[in-house]
Design an enzyme around this catalytic site. Structure first.
Site, PDB file in Angstrom:
ATOM      1  N   GLY A  19       0.842  -1.199   0.000  1.00 48.70           N
ATOM      2  CA  GLY A  19       0.000   0.000   0.000  1.00 48.70           C
ATOM      3  C   GLY A  19       0.872   1.242   0.000  1.00 48.70           C
ATOM      4  N   ASN A  96       1.733  -2.132   5.320  1.00 52.86           N
ATOM      5  CA  ASN A  96       0.931  -0.906   5.512  1.00 52.86           C
ATOM      6  C   ASN A  96      -0.446  -0.994   4.858  1.00 52.86           C
ATOM      7  OD1 ASN A  96       0.513   2.231   5.663  1.00 52.86           O
ATOM      8  ND2 ASN A  96       0.373   1.701   3.489  1.00 52.86           N
ATOM      9  N   TYR A 161     -12.658  -3.827  11.516  1.00 47.52           N
ATOM     10  CA  TYR A 161     -11.360  -3.135  11.438  1.00 47.52           C
ATOM     11  C   TYR A 161     -10.572  -3.263  12.746  1.00 47.52           C
ATOM     12  CZ  TYR A 161      -8.064   0.715  10.670  1.00 47.52           C
ATOM     13  OH  TYR A 161      -6.928   1.479  10.533  1.00 47.52           O
ATOM     14  N   LYS A 165      -6.994  -5.181  13.478  1.00 49.36           N
ATOM     15  CA  LYS A 165      -5.773  -4.505  13.940  1.00 49.36           C
ATOM     16  C   LYS A 165      -5.293  -5.088  15.266  1.00 49.36           C
ATOM     17  CE  LYS A 165      -5.211  -1.646  10.482  1.00 49.36           C
ATOM     18  NZ  LYS A 165      -4.050  -1.746   9.580  1.00 49.36           N
TER      19      LYS A 165
HETATM   20  P1  NAD Z   1      -5.207   4.851   2.192  1.00 47.19           P
HETATM   21  O1  NAD Z   1      -6.512   4.224   1.826  1.00 47.19           O
HETATM   22  O2  NAD Z   1      -5.086   6.319   2.078  1.00 47.19           O
HETATM   23  O3  NAD Z   1      -4.044   4.135   1.381  1.00 47.19           O
HETATM   24  C1  NAD Z   1      -3.957   2.730   1.386  1.00 47.19           C
HETATM   25  C2  NAD Z   1      -3.094   2.245   0.251  1.00 47.19           C
HETATM   26  O4  NAD Z   1      -3.168   0.814   0.276  1.00 47.19           O
HETATM   27  C3  NAD Z   1      -3.591   2.683  -1.129  1.00 47.19           C
HETATM   28  O5  NAD Z   1      -2.488   3.019  -1.938  1.00 47.19           O
HETATM   29  C4  NAD Z   1      -4.312   1.467  -1.672  1.00 47.19           C
HETATM   30  O6  NAD Z   1      -4.287   1.369  -3.081  1.00 47.19           O
HETATM   31  C5  NAD Z   1      -3.487   0.352  -1.028  1.00 47.19           C
HETATM   32  N1  NAD Z   1      -4.232  -0.900  -0.918  1.00 47.19           N
HETATM   33  C6  NAD Z   1      -5.502  -1.073  -0.479  1.00 47.19           C
HETATM   34  N2  NAD Z   1      -5.836  -2.371  -0.555  1.00 47.19           N
HETATM   35  C7  NAD Z   1      -4.746  -3.015  -1.047  1.00 47.19           C
HETATM   36  C8  NAD Z   1      -4.489  -4.362  -1.370  1.00 47.19           C
HETATM   37  N3  NAD Z   1      -5.419  -5.319  -1.242  1.00 47.19           N
HETATM   38  N4  NAD Z   1      -3.257  -4.685  -1.834  1.00 47.19           N
HETATM   39  C9  NAD Z   1      -2.315  -3.738  -2.003  1.00 47.19           C
HETATM   40  N5  NAD Z   1      -2.516  -2.439  -1.739  1.00 47.19           N
HETATM   41  C10 NAD Z   1      -3.720  -2.096  -1.282  1.00 47.19           C
HETATM   42  O7  NAD Z   1      -4.907   4.387   3.700  1.00 47.19           O
HETATM   43  P2  NAD Z   1      -4.051   5.119   4.846  1.00 47.19           P
HETATM   44  O8  NAD Z   1      -4.941   5.988   5.625  1.00 47.19           O
HETATM   45  O9  NAD Z   1      -2.782   5.660   4.285  1.00 47.19           O
HETATM   46  O10 NAD Z   1      -3.760   3.848   5.785  1.00 47.19           O
HETATM   47  C11 NAD Z   1      -2.590   3.071   5.652  1.00 47.19           C
HETATM   48  C12 NAD Z   1      -2.531   2.103   6.825  1.00 47.19           C
HETATM   49  O11 NAD Z   1      -2.573   2.845   8.046  1.00 47.19           O
HETATM   50  C13 NAD Z   1      -3.709   1.132   6.879  1.00 47.19           C
HETATM   51  O12 NAD Z   1      -3.253  -0.125   7.316  1.00 47.19           O
HETATM   52  C14 NAD Z   1      -4.620   1.752   7.907  1.00 47.19           C
HETATM   53  O13 NAD Z   1      -5.446   0.806   8.539  1.00 47.19           O
HETATM   54  C15 NAD Z   1      -3.607   2.340   8.870  1.00 47.19           C
HETATM   55  N6  NAD Z   1      -4.152   3.415   9.688  1.00 47.19           N
HETATM   56  C16 NAD Z   1      -4.579   4.572   9.138  1.00 47.19           C
HETATM   57  C17 NAD Z   1      -5.086   5.581   9.951  1.00 47.19           C
HETATM   58  C18 NAD Z   1      -5.559   6.889   9.411  1.00 47.19           C
HETATM   59  O14 NAD Z   1      -6.118   7.682  10.204  1.00 47.19           O
HETATM   60  N7  NAD Z   1      -5.384   7.189   8.145  1.00 47.19           N
HETATM   61  C19 NAD Z   1      -5.157   5.386  11.345  1.00 47.19           C
HETATM   62  C20 NAD Z   1      -4.724   4.189  11.874  1.00 47.19           C
HETATM   63  C21 NAD Z   1      -4.216   3.218  11.036  1.00 47.19           C
END
Ligand code: NAD
Length: 260
Positions: A19, A96, A161, A165
């Site tokens: 990701g 990620n 979710y 996690k």
């Molecule tokens: P996002 O949706 O902005 O980006 C996620 C990326 O992962 C994208 O590029 C997407 O194309 C890729 N992706 C999705 N499914 C995929 C798959 N099956 N195979 C390969 N790539 C895939 O997400 P984000 O907010 O940047 O989150 C990234 C990580 O951080 C996640 O694991 C999320 O759970 C975690 N997280 C985010 C937040 C937040 O507030 N944004 C908070 C806690 C945890």
């Protein structure tokens, strides 16, 4: 660190960031590349991966786009075969890629539950297996799983979710103890609310207001703030840290009542 391990750690390292093309993953890819690491920007979204690769190269870094769907075991195998053929090594894995899927406990549809576990837990487990086999060859490796505060504290609508996690935290500890003797560390970074395409799509006005009241720093974090912690855990400086959950959350998990 053994001499051979030190040599391995300071040679041109290769990282796979799942990701890695958008949001937090893009910041991690850029941060690792700025540290001199060759980064495989591994993502479903190949256009965004290629655009980021161009950007990293413009800044003088090394990166390549790697098509990957972490919900598909065949795609994971193919991606790691590609890395092995091109570089014969994988020193760093950042699990990620993750998806949300907000639904109440009673209403949570089975298909959302299964999809979220597949992407957020099974994908990291399989990627971890392939990466660890390559890391073990050089006796050095770093795995960072991007978890969430939702894996530590329950949140309304986070049945699929939050549970995924929490499982990722368990997986991190399992990886850490089984891989420690091979010079591989595994840690989990637990972000609080971060401004990314994911939160843009899933956080309602009520959710944003709720975080404003419960995060002591009174703001969302930035992808860069998660990337800096991740890059530290991937570095030689984090050599005795393993099996840990490190919250980067503006104080959310430390907080009790904030208003009197
Ligand atoms: P996002 O949706 O902005 O980006 C996620 C990326 O992962 C994208 O590029 C997407 O194309 C890729 N992706 C999705 N499914 C995929 C798959 N099956 N195979 C390969 N790539 C895939 O997400 P984000 O907010 O940047 O989150 C990234 C990580 O951080 C996640 O694991 C999320 O759970 C975690 N997280 C985010 C937040 C937040 O507030 N944004 C908070 C806690 C945890």
């Amino acid at each position: 660190m053994k001499d051979s391990s030190l040599k391995s750690a300071t040679q041109a390292r290769v990282a796979v960031v799942t990701g890695g093309a958008n949001g937090i993953g893009a910041a991690i890819s850029s941060c690792l590349a700025a540290d001199g690491i060759t980064v495989a920007v591994a993502d479903l979204d190949l256009d965004a991966a290629q655009a980021l690769v161009l950007d990293i190269r413009k800044q003088g870094g090394n990166a390549f786009a790697l098509p990957l769907d972490v919900s598909d075991a065949g795609s994971i195998k193919h991606a790691f075969d590609t890395v092995e053929r091109a570089h014969a090594r994988c020193d760093i894995l950042v699990n990620n890629a993750g998806i949300a899927g907000v639904a109440s406990f009673v209403e949570c549809p089975l298909e959302i539950w299964e999809r979220v576990q597949k992407v957020n837990v099974t994908g990291p487990m399989l990627c971890g297996q392939y990466a660890a086999r390559l890391m073990a060859r050089h006796g050095w490796g770093r795995i960072v799983n991007i978890g969430s505060i939702s894996g530590v504290r329950a949140g309304t609508g986070r049945t699929a979710y939050g549970t995924s996690k929490a499982a990722l935290i368990g997986l991190t500890r399992q990886m850490a103890i089984e891989l420690a003797e091979q010079g591989i560390t595994a840690n989990c970074v637990a972000p609080g609310p971060i401004q990314t395409p994911l939160t843009h799509a899933h956080h309602s006005a009520e959710t944003r207001e709720s975080y404003r009241r419960t995060v002591p720093m009174r703001r969302y974090g930035t992808p860069r703030e998660i990337a800096e912690m991740t890059a530290f855990l991937c570095s030689v400086h984090a050599s005795y840290i393993t099996g840990q959950v490190l919250a980067v959350d503006g104080g959310f998990l430390a907080a009790g009542i904030l208003e009197v």
